[in-house]
Structures are given as structure tokens and as C-alpha cells.
Enzyme design. Structure first.
Site, PDB file in Angstrom:
ATOM      1  CG  ASP A  18       1.595   2.276   3.811  1.00  0.00           C
ATOM      2  OD1 ASP A  18       1.359   3.082   2.830  1.00  0.00           O
ATOM      3  OD2 ASP A  18       2.334   2.579   4.952  1.00  0.00           O
ATOM      4  CG  ASP A  20       7.839   3.152   2.555  1.00  0.00           C
ATOM      5  OD1 ASP A  20       7.841   2.274   2.162  1.00  0.00           O
ATOM      6  OD2 ASP A  20       7.712   4.931   2.403  1.00  0.00           O
TER       7      ASP A  20
END
Length: 267
Positions: A18, A20
Site C-alpha cells: 500500500d 498512504d
């Protein structure tokens, strides 16, 4: 007849990240939203009625109306701090002995934000693929973000991006196109939308939720109710995660060496 020779089978390891609050220590969307004065923020009813992407589209329109240039937005993204240790983690994995890792990003951010930050930190060449929402600035400097895809099958994911589906498609494509087999898949994330890809992992794969964030809390509280086959490594920093992955790596390499030796003794 065309040459349809199948390439030799290759065993590698895949690490999917991922972005963020996993690689960068903030949310790229809300960092740009913070360019707006508090009294210029859109109503959050847009999120509930239309969704996050529609809300951020209104944010980008208002940021543009405030005369924030594309360069101002890019500079704001470049200044987001890494999660401690993640630049080192990514470079170490990319440069691992025998180059045995493929690294990818699967994120609900967008192409401009992710590429801008990676370029600023010398990481652009570390990734095999980046899967995220396409973005561009128009001639007037307004930022537009389009959905990566549209899906309604996965209830764990937003309509614009199912990370589990993307992960499955990438692994299948590499297998069919390059005869690449991923002997281990590692998924690193923090949020609710990272649960779907984690549940796609096999026995022997590794889920790496960031400690004290939504994904780790979900796994901790509901693991007995989940069809979670992967091992779990919790982490607070890239330094800690790198150390734990190195330990697992050494164990897997030892198993591979034992298997090779056992095969050799049969012949």
C-alpha cells in the site's frame, strides 16, 4: 509456424505495498486537502452520498480556485515524510542478493502523487508495477483523477479499486506471460481496504499490517472469523519490518537449499 517456446520457470518473491500511511507517513489526499483554509473545505456529506473520489474531486476544484499551482501540489507531496525506515527497506529489497524480489504498489492514491514522491526519494526504479488511480493536470492546472476500474463484486473494497483483484491478476499474468512463480507473496498495508488482498494470500505467504492501524486491529479482533491462511508480521517501522523479513527470508532460503540437496541425492 511462430516460435511459441515457453520461457523457463522462474521462482521469485513478490512484495506488494500500500502507499498512504504505509510507505509515506500520511494520507496523500488529505495532505493536499490541507492546502485549503478550514472555511473552504467541502462538506463531508459528499463522502457519504457520492464517495471519496467525488469528495476529492471537489477538493481539487477548490484548491485550483485558490490559485494553487500544480507545482505547489507536487511540492506538498514531495515533502511528506516516509514511514521511518521505508526508503531503506525498499532499496534493500530492490537490491537484494540475486534480485529475487519483485516490488509493486497497489494504492487508492493516484499516479501523480505516488510518482512524485518516489522520484523525490530515488525510488522510481524500485517497482515492477504501480497500480493506482490515473491522474493528470489539465491545461488550466486542475488535477483530475479517474477510477482505476469499476467493480461491484468485492464488498471489502471501494468501487474504484479492489486491491485483492489487482493482486490476483498480477500474479496470474506473470505466471502466464513469463512463467514466473511466486514462491512467497508478502503484502504490506495499514487500512481497511488492505484486508481483501491479505485474504487472498496463501499458506506460507506473509501479511504485514502496520501496528495500531485499522488493518492490524481488524486482524487481531476478528482473526478467528477470517479465512486468513498467511502468516502475520506486525510492524511499527521499516527498520523493524526489514529485520523480520530478513529472518523469514533466511528460513525460506534454508528450506530451498534443503529441498535442492534432497533432489540431488535422488539422482
Amino acid at each position: 509456424m511462430a516460435n511459441c517456446k515457453i520461457p523457463p520457470r522462474v521462482s521469485r518473491r513478490l512484495v506488494a505495498f500500500d502507499f498512504d500511511c504505509t510507505v509515506v507517513d500520511d494520507n496523500t489526499d488529505t495532505v493536499v486537502r490541507d492546502l485549503l483554509p478550514a472555511d473552504h473545505l467541502p462538506s463531508e456529506t459528499i463522502i457519504h452520498n457520492e464517495g471519496w473520489q467525488e469528495y476529492m474531486a471537489e477538493v481539487f476544484r477548490r484548491v485550483h480556485q485558490q490559485c494553487c499551482s500544480p507545482q505547489t501540489i507536487r511540492d506538498k507531496i514531495r515533502c511528506i515524510p516516509e514511514v521511518p525506515g521505508f526508503v531503506r527497506l525498499l532499496k534493500r529489497l530492490h537490491q537484494a542478493t540475486e534480485n529475487k524480489y519483485d516490488l509493486i504498489i497497489i494504492s487508492d492514491s493516484n499516479t501523480i502523487f505516488i510518482q512524485e514522491w518516489l522520484d523525490a526519494h530515488g525510488l522510481a526504479n524500485c517497482f515492477e508495477s504501480i497500480f493506482t488511480n490515473p491522474a493528470h493536470f489539465d491545461d488550466d492546472g486542475l488535477l483530475h483523477v479517474r477510477p482505476y476500474h469499476h467493480q461491484t463484486d468485492c464488498k471489502l473494497s471501494a468501487a474504484n479499486l479492489c486491491k485483492g483483484k489487482i493482486l490476483e491478476h498480477f500474479v496470474a499474468k506473470r505466471n502466464l506471460r513469463d512463467n514466473t512463480h511466486y514462491e512467497r507473496i508478502i503484502y504490506v498495508g495499514d487500512g481497511h481496504n488492505d484486508l481483501c488482498p491479505v485474504l487472498k494470500l496463501r499458506q506460507g505467504d506473509i501479511a504485514c499490517p502496520r501496528q495500531n492501524f485499522a488493518l492490524e486491529k481488524k486482524i487481531t479482533s476478528q482473526r478467528e472469523k477470517m479465512d486468513l491462511r498467511a502468516d502475520v508480521i506486525k510492524w511499527k517501522s521499516g527498520f523493524e519490518l526489514l529485520r523480520q523479513l530478513a529472518e523469514r527470508d533466511a528460513a525460506l532460503d534454508a528450506d530451498d537449499a534443503d529441498a535442492t540437496l534432497a533432489d540431488a541425492t535422488k539422482h
